[in-house]
Motif scaffolding. Structure first.
Motif, PDB file in Angstrom:
ATOM      1  N   SER A 131      17.802  15.015  -1.365  1.00  0.00           N
ATOM      2  CA  SER A 131      18.274  15.492  -2.668  1.00  0.00           C
ATOM      3  C   SER A 131      19.248  14.543  -3.360  1.00  0.00           C
ATOM      4  O   SER A 131      19.362  14.560  -4.576  1.00  0.00           O
ATOM      5  CB  SER A 131      18.904  16.878  -2.534  1.00  0.00           C
ATOM      6  OG  SER A 131      20.021  16.855  -1.659  1.00  0.00           O
ATOM      7  N   LYS A 132      19.935  13.706  -2.619  1.00  0.00           N
ATOM      8  CA  LYS A 132      20.889  12.753  -3.214  1.00  0.00           C
ATOM      9  C   LYS A 132      20.208  11.462  -3.672  1.00  0.00           C
ATOM     10  O   LYS A 132      20.799  10.661  -4.369  1.00  0.00           O
ATOM     11  CB  LYS A 132      21.987  12.398  -2.215  1.00  0.00           C
ATOM     12  CG  LYS A 132      22.860  13.541  -1.815  1.00  0.00           C
ATOM     13  CD  LYS A 132      23.866  13.822  -2.882  1.00  0.00           C
ATOM     14  CE  LYS A 132      24.842  14.879  -2.370  1.00  0.00           C
ATOM     15  NZ  LYS A 132      25.738  15.325  -3.403  1.00  0.00           N
ATOM     16  N   ILE A 177      12.751   6.052  -4.215  1.00  0.00           N
ATOM     17  CA  ILE A 177      12.051   5.662  -2.991  1.00  0.00           C
ATOM     18  C   ILE A 177      10.993   4.653  -3.422  1.00  0.00           C
ATOM     19  O   ILE A 177      10.250   4.906  -4.363  1.00  0.00           O
ATOM     20  CB  ILE A 177      11.362   6.861  -2.309  1.00  0.00           C
ATOM     21  CG1 ILE A 177      12.389   7.841  -1.764  1.00  0.00           C
ATOM     22  CG2 ILE A 177      10.458   6.385  -1.178  1.00  0.00           C
ATOM     23  CD1 ILE A 177      11.788   9.075  -1.124  1.00  0.00           C
ATOM     24  N   ASP A 178      10.956   3.500  -2.739  1.00  0.00           N
ATOM     25  CA  ASP A 178       9.893   2.540  -3.033  1.00  0.00           C
ATOM     26  C   ASP A 178       8.883   2.562  -1.885  1.00  0.00           C
ATOM     27  O   ASP A 178       8.989   3.380  -0.966  1.00  0.00           O
ATOM     28  CB  ASP A 178      10.457   1.141  -3.312  1.00  0.00           C
ATOM     29  CG  ASP A 178      11.143   0.480  -2.131  1.00  0.00           C
ATOM     30  OD1 ASP A 178      11.033   0.982  -0.989  1.00  0.00           O
ATOM     31  OD2 ASP A 178      11.793  -0.561  -2.342  1.00  0.00           O
ATOM     32  N   PRO A 224      12.895  12.707  -4.343  1.00  0.00           N
ATOM     33  CA  PRO A 224      12.976  12.305  -5.750  1.00  0.00           C
ATOM     34  C   PRO A 224      11.581  12.210  -6.360  1.00  0.00           C
ATOM     35  O   PRO A 224      10.581  12.112  -5.641  1.00  0.00           O
ATOM     36  CB  PRO A 224      13.661  10.932  -5.700  1.00  0.00           C
ATOM     37  CG  PRO A 224      13.384  10.413  -4.337  1.00  0.00           C
ATOM     38  CD  PRO A 224      13.277  11.617  -3.438  1.00  0.00           C
ATOM     39  N   THR A 225      11.520  12.223  -7.656  1.00  0.00           N
ATOM     40  CA  THR A 225      10.229  12.188  -8.343  1.00  0.00           C
ATOM     41  C   THR A 225       9.425  10.935  -7.999  1.00  0.00           C
ATOM     42  O   THR A 225       8.201  10.973  -8.026  1.00  0.00           O
ATOM     43  CB  THR A 225      10.396  12.300  -9.866  1.00  0.00           C
ATOM     44  OG1 THR A 225      11.256  11.253 -10.316  1.00  0.00           O
ATOM     45  CG2 THR A 225      10.980  13.649 -10.255  1.00  0.00           C
ATOM     46  N   SER A 226      10.091   9.849  -7.649  1.00  0.00           N
ATOM     47  CA  SER A 226       9.374   8.614  -7.303  1.00  0.00           C
ATOM     48  C   SER A 226       8.571   8.758  -6.009  1.00  0.00           C
ATOM     49  O   SER A 226       7.658   7.962  -5.760  1.00  0.00           O
ATOM     50  CB  SER A 226      10.348   7.437  -7.191  1.00  0.00           C
ATOM     51  OG  SER A 226      11.343   7.694  -6.216  1.00  0.00           O
ATOM     52  N   PHE A 227       8.877   9.751  -5.192  1.00  0.00           N
ATOM     53  CA  PHE A 227       8.143   9.959  -3.939  1.00  0.00           C
ATOM     54  C   PHE A 227       6.691  10.360  -4.189  1.00  0.00           C
ATOM     55  O   PHE A 227       5.772   9.851  -3.539  1.00  0.00           O
ATOM     56  CB  PHE A 227       8.837  11.041  -3.092  1.00  0.00           C
ATOM     57  CG  PHE A 227       8.002  11.545  -1.964  1.00  0.00           C
ATOM     58  CD1 PHE A 227       7.939  10.856  -0.767  1.00  0.00           C
ATOM     59  CD2 PHE A 227       7.252  12.710  -2.093  1.00  0.00           C
ATOM     60  CE1 PHE A 227       7.155  11.310   0.281  1.00  0.00           C
ATOM     61  CE2 PHE A 227       6.470  13.184  -1.059  1.00  0.00           C
ATOM     62  CZ  PHE A 227       6.423  12.476   0.136  1.00  0.00           C
ATOM     63  N   ALA A 266       3.346   8.670  -2.586  1.00  0.00           N
ATOM     64  CA  ALA A 266       2.680   9.390  -1.493  1.00  0.00           C
ATOM     65  C   ALA A 266       1.228   9.664  -1.835  1.00  0.00           C
ATOM     66  O   ALA A 266       0.346   9.559  -0.974  1.00  0.00           O
ATOM     67  CB  ALA A 266       3.430  10.682  -1.186  1.00  0.00           C
ATOM     68  N   ASP A 267       0.961  10.003  -3.098  1.00  0.00           N
ATOM     69  CA  ASP A 267      -0.421  10.231  -3.526  1.00  0.00           C
ATOM     70  C   ASP A 267      -1.221   8.930  -3.514  1.00  0.00           C
ATOM     71  O   ASP A 267      -2.362   8.903  -3.061  1.00  0.00           O
ATOM     72  CB  ASP A 267      -0.462  10.857  -4.919  1.00  0.00           C
ATOM     73  CG  ASP A 267       0.013  12.300  -4.918  1.00  0.00           C
ATOM     74  OD1 ASP A 267       0.053  12.938  -3.834  1.00  0.00           O
ATOM     75  OD2 ASP A 267       0.359  12.797  -6.003  1.00  0.00           O
TER      76      ASP A 267
END
Length: 89
Positions: A31-32, A36-37, A64-67, A71-72
């Protein structure tokens, strides 16, 4: 386990040094994190695989939204249980 540093290539050496402790935890509170790359995602995949060896799953809390697009893209979403901090209250 609450992660405070971004899960990116620049932060990987610090996370890798802690992997023996981290890889034993079944929950990762993201959450913090704002970012994420692909390197961070690969670290989460390794964490998930370490737990899977013991028939356990890694739960990611509030990634985070970047996950999600990463992941997809890499087809690894199914390796994780996903939940939100609001579910923790």
């Amino acid at each position: 386990m609450k992660l405070e540093r971004e899960l990116t290539r620049d932060m990987l050496p610090a996370y890798w040094a802690e992997r023996h402790t981290l890889f034993g935890a079944e929950r990762a509170d993201l959450s913090k994190l704002k970012q994420i790359d692909s390197v961070g995602l690969a670290f989460l995949v390794q964490w998930s695989q370490a737990l899977a060896a013991g028939n356990k799953a890694l739960t990611l809390i509030s990634p985070p939204t970047s996950f999600y697009p990463l992941a997809d893209l890499y087809g690894v979403s199914s390796l994780f249980e996903l939940t939100d901090n609001t579910a923790e209250s």
